[in-house]
Design a protein around this motif. Structure first.
Motif, PDB file in Angstrom:
ATOM      1  N   SER A 107       2.881   5.935  12.622  1.00  0.00           N
ATOM      2  CA  SER A 107       1.671   5.631  13.386  1.00  0.00           C
ATOM      3  C   SER A 107       2.042   5.060  14.750  1.00  0.00           C
ATOM      4  N   SER A 155      -4.065   1.646   4.909  1.00  0.00           N
ATOM      5  CA  SER A 155      -4.810   2.454   3.941  1.00  0.00           C
ATOM      6  C   SER A 155      -4.472   3.947   4.021  1.00  0.00           C
ATOM      7  N   PRO A 156      -3.190   4.338   3.839  1.00  0.00           N
ATOM      8  CA  PRO A 156      -2.829   5.767   3.874  1.00  0.00           C
ATOM      9  C   PRO A 156      -3.277   6.492   2.610  1.00  0.00           C
ATOM     10  N   ARG A 157      -3.764   7.724   2.786  1.00  0.00           N
ATOM     11  CA  ARG A 157      -4.219   8.545   1.661  1.00  0.00           C
ATOM     12  C   ARG A 157      -3.744   9.981   1.879  1.00  0.00           C
ATOM     13  N   TYR A 214      -5.508   7.797   7.437  1.00  0.00           N
ATOM     14  CA  TYR A 214      -5.392   6.340   7.420  1.00  0.00           C
ATOM     15  C   TYR A 214      -6.356   5.741   8.435  1.00  0.00           C
ATOM     16  N   GLU A 250      -7.173   2.878  11.465  1.00  0.00           N
ATOM     17  CA  GLU A 250      -6.440   2.240  12.558  1.00  0.00           C
ATOM     18  C   GLU A 250      -7.393   1.408  13.403  1.00  0.00           C
ATOM     19  N   ILE A 266       2.137   2.648   9.631  1.00  0.00           N
ATOM     20  CA  ILE A 266       2.416   3.538   8.509  1.00  0.00           C
ATOM     21  C   ILE A 266       3.871   3.986   8.641  1.00  0.00           C
ATOM     22  N   VAL A 310       2.644   0.831   4.121  1.00  0.00           N
ATOM     23  CA  VAL A 310       2.160   0.057   5.263  1.00  0.00           C
ATOM     24  C   VAL A 310       3.087  -1.138   5.443  1.00  0.00           C
ATOM     25  N   GLN A 332       0.828  -1.213   0.000  1.00  0.00           N
ATOM     26  CA  GLN A 332       0.000   0.000   0.000  1.00  0.00           C
ATOM     27  C   GLN A 332       0.863   1.265   0.000  1.00  0.00           C
TER      28      GLN A 332
END
Length: 606
Positions: free
Chosen positions: A174, A182-184, A194, A196, A160, A139, A126
């Motif tokens: 993180s 799912s980082p954006r 993201y 958690e 992350i 990730v 990811q």
């Protein structure tokens, strides 16, 4: 291949470069990310493994090799005695995923590199580029001391990470002990969203939405875990954020998540930590955001009687998002002969469940064929998981059953996603009891309130849903006239050494799990008492079993054992064995054959 407005600009044979193994095109690790300059591509592939060397006449223990052979040895080659060393993988549906690596393809320099600096105890995935293209965010899943199944498991330790490409320095962004994924990155490059979750416990659970400031590295919780749902918000349960979820203002984001028995699109204001449901009350019960670009929302929506439609909408300025005007791009007509409704089921008060969540209402979706002079036979479907949900989406197989004259009841018993974390947690230590009682309670309510034939009931379920169905067959041996099961769970202790998620066997019964844990006699006895196989002598209903030989989550031996027990007792039983099938039995050919056989079985016995 890379295409631009002038046609195909680049074509690279990644396999021929021999820098890595198979490229990950799907699953939890996969990604394909452009750099901001659009000159480099970031993706994930399997790490290259040394190629086995053929045996040679001089392969004798303690014997010296000829000098000339040593000079021609291939670096990193695997020699006889080493080629059968076991390599772990990530379990069900990920049997070819073992050691992922981050790869960067430079289109201008025509070069491919495997990124260095990822700690050896992590499996990366990811990934995306940082705002300045000088580093990447990814990730990392911990894989020590060994790997547990990752499919449909958001409770695995992950974080992350930020990897500086120049120095090779890797830092954790993180929390140390959490499941972050799912980082954006926002369009302005200043904020990183993201998801958690907590480690351990239920494999799927209510999640937090976290946001990191790229400049200060400070993290805040935008949305926290919801214990008890409200009318406005029931919590986050998504497996991932949409690839493009940010609005152009880098302040708001849109995501899809179960909200009770629906999947809705929610708009989140990251500055005020408020949620606006963009699709609440729509006739479609399931929405998915495909992309959000230049404040143009592109989504699909469906319902049990309505195949997916492609729709678009312009996102208004903050504070004026509702009502949102969706414009159909490609529609699908409503399927005739199928109607549906949501039933709310209230469990009775029980001395064993004094907490509020012990009597929390749950829901079931009822799909019905057209009314006629005769009462409809009913097919009861508790979902698998158990922490999953039947949302009000289009399911071709369920619509087809309605076309055949059956009513279908999709039960979201307590423990389902979308009803708050307290509901999910309420099932722990009560599997085989609360979920079974809830399913039967939903059946009784449907029989009282709808035109259904109580003499023609059947069960259709898979995995943990099949576990519930088998309990119902034992508890109500004369109630159900037919049963069709996929990948059934029937013997809990037998899964300890055969499933890719042995931790769930302990967690489901409220027992602690640790990496070094070994079964104890009293725990195995408890698991066996909760297992349908222990009550197989009470089963009288004809049973169809469908299993995949490659199932890593629930061994097909579970179904084979049950098949033999039922057959020995004279119960009508049939076993379908799919050599290439996994837990989901998801290939087109397999899925079609499973439905064909299940439909014939139900028609025959009802």
């Amino acid at each position: 291949q890379v295409w631009d407005s002038g046609g195909r600009s680049h074509s690279v044979d990644l396999t021929a470069l021999e820098k890595h193994g198979e490229v990950y095109t799907e699953g939890p690790f996969a990604c394909l990310a452009w750099s901001r300059s659009e000159t480099r591509l970031l993706y994930v592939a399997e790490k290259s493994r040394p190629k086995p060397q053929p045996p040679c006449p001089w392969d004798v223990p303690a014997a010296a090799r000829p000098v000339e052979e040593d000079e021609d040895e291939e670096v990193g080659a695997v020699y006889p005695g080493e080629q059968f060393v076991y390599h772990e993988d990530w379990g069900e549906a990920l049997s070819t995923r073992s050691m992922p690596v981050l790869c960067a393809l430079d289109l201008e320099g025509s070069s491919l590199s495997v990124l260095e600096g990822v700690p050896e105890h992590l499996s990366p995935g990811q990934a995306l580029w940082s705002p300045d293209d000088r580093s990447v965010v990814f990730v990392g899943w911990w894989h020590e001391p060994f790997r547990l199944g990752l499919t449909a498991c958001s409770n695995r330790r992950s974080g992350i990470f930020h990897l500086d490409l120049a120095s090779g320095c890797c830092e954790l962004l993180s929390a140390e002990h959490s499941a972050a994924f799912s980082p954006r990155l926002s369009p302005n490059g200043q904020r990183l969203l993201y998801l958690e979750g907590d480690l351990g416990g239920p494999h799927r659970q209510c999640l937090r939405l976290r946001m990191l400031s790229w400049q200060t590295r400070q993290t805040v919780t935008v949305l926290d875990v919801v214990q008890e749902p409200t009318a406005a918000f029931a919590g986050l349960y998504a497996e991932a954020l949409p690839p493009r979820c940010w609005a152009a203002d880098s302040r708001r984001a849109v995501l899809g998540t179960p909200q009770r028995s629906r999947t809705d699109l929610l708009l989140v204001d990251t500055e005020t930590a408020t949620v606006t449901n963009l699709t609440a009350g729509s006739p479609e019960g399931s929405w998915e955001l495909l992309t959000l670009q230049w404040d143009l929302l592109v989504a699909t929506c469906s319902a049990p009687d309505h195949p997916p439609s492609l729709v678009v909408a312009a996102l208004p300025p903050p504070g004026r998002e509702l009502p949102l005007c969706w414009v159909p791009v490609q529609g699908a007509p409503t399927v005739p002969g199928v109607t549906w409704k949501t039933l709310t089921v209230q469990p009775p008060c029980s001395g064993q469940s004094p907490a509020a969540h012990g009597t929390q209402a749950f829901e079931a979706l009822l799909l019905s064929p057209p009314d006629g002079p005769a009462l409809h036979p009913l097919i009861v479907c508790p979902h698998g998981g158990p922490h999953a949900v039947f949302d009000a989406r289009w399911r071709p197989s369920m619509a087809a059953l309605c076309q055949l004259g059956f009513a279908v009841l999709l039960v979201n018993y307590r423990g389902s996603l979308g009803f708050g974390q307290a509901s999910i947690s309420s099932l722990l230590s009560r599997v085989g009891e609360q979920d079974v009682a809830d399913t039967q309670l939903a059946v009784e309510q449907a029989l009282r309130s709808e035109p259904l034939d109580p003499q023609r009931l059947a069960l259709l379920a898979g995995s943990h849903g099949a576990f519930i169905a088998l309990h119902l067959l034992a508890h109500e041996p004369e109630r159900y006239q037919a049963c069709a099961l996929r990948s059934p769970v029937s013997n809990l202790p037998a899964l300890l050494g055969t499933s890719d998620i042995p931790d769930w066997r302990y967690t489901s019964l409220g027992l602690p799990y640790s990496w070094e844990r070994v079964p104890r006699a009293e725990e195995v006895a408890t698991m066996l008492l909760r297992s349908p196989i222990a009550q197989a002598a009470q089963v009288r209903t004809p049973v169809l079993l469908c299993v995949g030989a490659r199932d890593r989550r629930v061994s097909p031996m579970q179904a084979l054992e049950l098949y033999r027990v039922l057959r020995a007792r004279g119960v009508p039983v049939r076993l379908l064995w799919y050599p290439e099938g996994g837990h989901a039995l998801a290939s087109v050919e397999t899925e079609a054959d499973v439905f064909r056989n299940c439909a014939h079985w139900l028609l025959r016995h009802l």
